[in-house]
Motif scaffolding. Sequence first.
Motif, PDB file in Angstrom:
ATOM      1  N   CYS A   1      45.514  43.011  33.437  1.00 42.60           N
ATOM      2  CA  CYS A   1      43.867  42.465  33.677  1.00 42.60           C
ATOM      3  C   CYS A   1      43.912  41.589  32.118  1.00 42.60           C
ATOM      4  CB  CYS A   1      42.808  42.271  34.407  1.00 42.60           C
ATOM      5  SG  CYS A   1      41.902  44.004  33.483  1.00 42.60           S
TER       6      CYS A   1
ATOM      7  N   GLU B   1      43.401  49.894  36.203  1.00 42.45           N
ATOM      8  CA  GLU B   1      43.711  49.581  37.778  1.00 42.45           C
ATOM      9  C   GLU B   1      44.995  50.650  38.529  1.00 42.45           C
ATOM     10  OE1 GLU B   1      44.168  45.475  37.436  1.00 42.45           O
ATOM     11  OE2 GLU B   1      41.434  45.170  36.664  1.00 42.45           O
TER      12      GLU B   1
ATOM     13  N   THR C   1      39.189  46.535  42.406  1.00 37.48           N
ATOM     14  CA  THR C   1      38.917  44.849  41.897  1.00 37.48           C
ATOM     15  C   THR C   1      37.766  44.491  42.903  1.00 37.48           C
ATOM     16  OG1 THR C   1      40.813  44.761  41.342  1.00 37.48           O
ATOM     17  CG2 THR C   1      39.225  43.043  41.113  1.00 37.48           C
TER      18      THR C   1
ATOM     19  N   THR D   1      34.594  45.717  41.817  1.00 39.95           N
ATOM     20  CA  THR D   1      33.361  44.615  41.368  1.00 39.95           C
ATOM     21  C   THR D   1      32.993  44.281  41.592  1.00 39.95           C
ATOM     22  OG1 THR D   1      34.890  45.367  39.472  1.00 39.95           O
ATOM     23  CG2 THR D   1      33.394  43.610  39.230  1.00 39.95           C
ATOM     24  N   GLY D   2      33.613  43.351  43.202  1.00 39.56           N
ATOM     25  CA  GLY D   2      32.238  42.138  43.607  1.00 39.56           C
ATOM     26  C   GLY D   2      31.710  43.074  44.137  1.00 39.56           C
TER      27      GLY D   2
ATOM     28  N   VAL E   1      39.515  39.204  40.351  1.00 42.23           N
ATOM     29  CA  VAL E   1      37.963  39.447  40.978  1.00 42.23           C
ATOM     30  C   VAL E   1      37.280  38.555  41.929  1.00 42.23           C
ATOM     31  CG1 VAL E   1      35.936  39.754  40.354  1.00 42.23           C
ATOM     32  CG2 VAL E   1      37.557  40.552  38.761  1.00 42.23           C
TER      33      VAL E   1
ATOM     34  N   THR F   1      35.934  38.974  45.598  1.00 37.30           N
ATOM     35  CA  THR F   1      34.779  38.794  46.246  1.00 37.30           C
ATOM     36  C   THR F   1      34.242  37.976  47.269  1.00 37.30           C
ATOM     37  OG1 THR F   1      33.976  40.209  43.683  1.00 37.30           O
ATOM     38  CG2 THR F   1      32.617  38.501  44.996  1.00 37.30           C
TER      39      THR F   1
ATOM     40  N   ALA G   1      32.990  34.224  38.632  1.00 36.69           N
ATOM     41  CA  ALA G   1      33.721  35.539  37.946  1.00 36.69           C
ATOM     42  C   ALA G   1      35.006  34.531  37.514  1.00 36.69           C
ATOM     43  CB  ALA G   1      34.240  35.743  39.816  1.00 36.69           C
TER      44      ALA G   1
ATOM     45  N   VAL H   1      29.741  38.313  37.656  1.00 36.71           N
ATOM     46  CA  VAL H   1      30.400  39.447  37.098  1.00 36.71           C
ATOM     47  C   VAL H   1      31.708  39.301  36.268  1.00 36.71           C
ATOM     48  CG1 VAL H   1      29.871  40.156  38.769  1.00 36.71           C
ATOM     49  CG2 VAL H   1      32.212  38.970  38.711  1.00 36.71           C
TER      50      VAL H   1
ATOM     51  N   GLU I   1      32.317  48.866  39.258  1.00 36.84           N
ATOM     52  CA  GLU I   1      32.375  48.804  40.198  1.00 36.84           C
ATOM     53  C   GLU I   1      32.148  50.247  40.687  1.00 36.84           C
ATOM     54  OE1 GLU I   1      35.056  51.896  37.751  1.00 36.84           O
ATOM     55  OE2 GLU I   1      35.002  49.748  37.833  1.00 36.84           O
TER      56      GLU I   1
ATOM     57  N   LYS J   1      47.992  38.898  39.877  1.00 35.86           N
ATOM     58  CA  LYS J   1      48.047  40.112  39.602  1.00 35.86           C
ATOM     59  C   LYS J   1      48.472  40.603  38.726  1.00 35.86           C
ATOM     60  CE  LYS J   1      44.757  42.559  38.836  1.00 35.86           C
ATOM     61  NZ  LYS J   1      44.401  42.624  37.911  1.00 35.86           N
TER      62      LYS J   1
END
Length: 368
Positions: free
Chosen positions: A56, A81, A173, A176-177, A201, A205, A265, A288, A315, A363
């Motif tokens: 990322c 990740e 990921t 994180t959201g 993200v 999310t 985001a 975020v 996260e 991704k």
Amino acid sequence: MSQSAVTSAPAPSGGIPDRMRAAVLFGPGDLRVVERDVPSYGPDEVLVRVAMCGACGTDLKILDGHFPQTPPFGEYTPGHEWTGTIVAVGSNVDEFAPGDKVCIEAHRGCGRCANCVTGKYTACLNYGDTGKGHRATGMTTDGGFAEYAVHHVSALYRLPEHLSPEDAVLITTAGTGLYGLDTAQGYIVGQTVVVFGPGAVGLMTAQVCKVMGAAKVILVGTRQSRLDLGLRLGVDQVVNAQETDPVERVLELTGGVGPDLTIEASGGPSTPQQAVEVTKRGGKILFVAFYPGKVEFDLSAAIRKDITMYTSRGEGGNNVERAVALAASGALRGKELVTHHFPLEQIGEAFRVIREREGDPLKVVIVP
């Protein structure tokens, strides 16, 4: 960015080799695939055969030498990740066994500071201090751009068999959201939510917001292909900021009132100002994203509108475990976000594709 390919040593009779292939950062922009010892693991740790590691924008900062508290050049393997299968466990580990498929939390707090004991381990007060137990895989310690990686038992989650490695990479990921919404006291049932930035993200999310009962989720971005994916993943409406003024369009879609919650985001320097302009009076903004530098927005306008602003990092709060449950039920779809696969030997090419946005990468994953 340079790279070289090597072949790992054959596995001994026990099944775990002594040597492995790993991408090591030797200097800014100098990432090479070399042969290293398979890492040793402590009594509270496990050894994982890495199946896949996502890449990322944070990794670009790491590769360029602009990320704090990373290990020394020539010794350090990035990658935060990752997912894989446990091949060995420490003497104190009885929660997992070899053969378990797992996903990870990138951050493992020290467990002893005031933040960690209240679940805010991504803001560990001993961040980067390995002597006190802090670990951030791929950031302050070696990560997953390798055949094997070590992780602490407290930051692992068992995966059901039906989830793919691609799903597992995006579960972190999604955490994180979820953590961001947790931080923002995100009881959003029946509310309108706007998400700026249809990257990994933002898309995960946005799915989370629908699962959590948002009446309407609006996704704002500049690339139509990602907005179209957002629609396939369940968002209600999209706004292409290349084709229309995003503030005017979001206000139009919300009857001139604005959303209850705006989630930033994108990491775009101009987006925080847009977030202030669209959010309804008395609403919330959740940040975020990371930004390439300082950002400027009208704080007085946010105060006049009585907007509450929140930030969150990573996260935390055990939210990856919640993301695993949602993915297992089919409510979160991660695999559809994976657009590119590269073998470890081509990691330099993978990062070139990310940096130059060749083929609209969403991704990118590395397969050791």
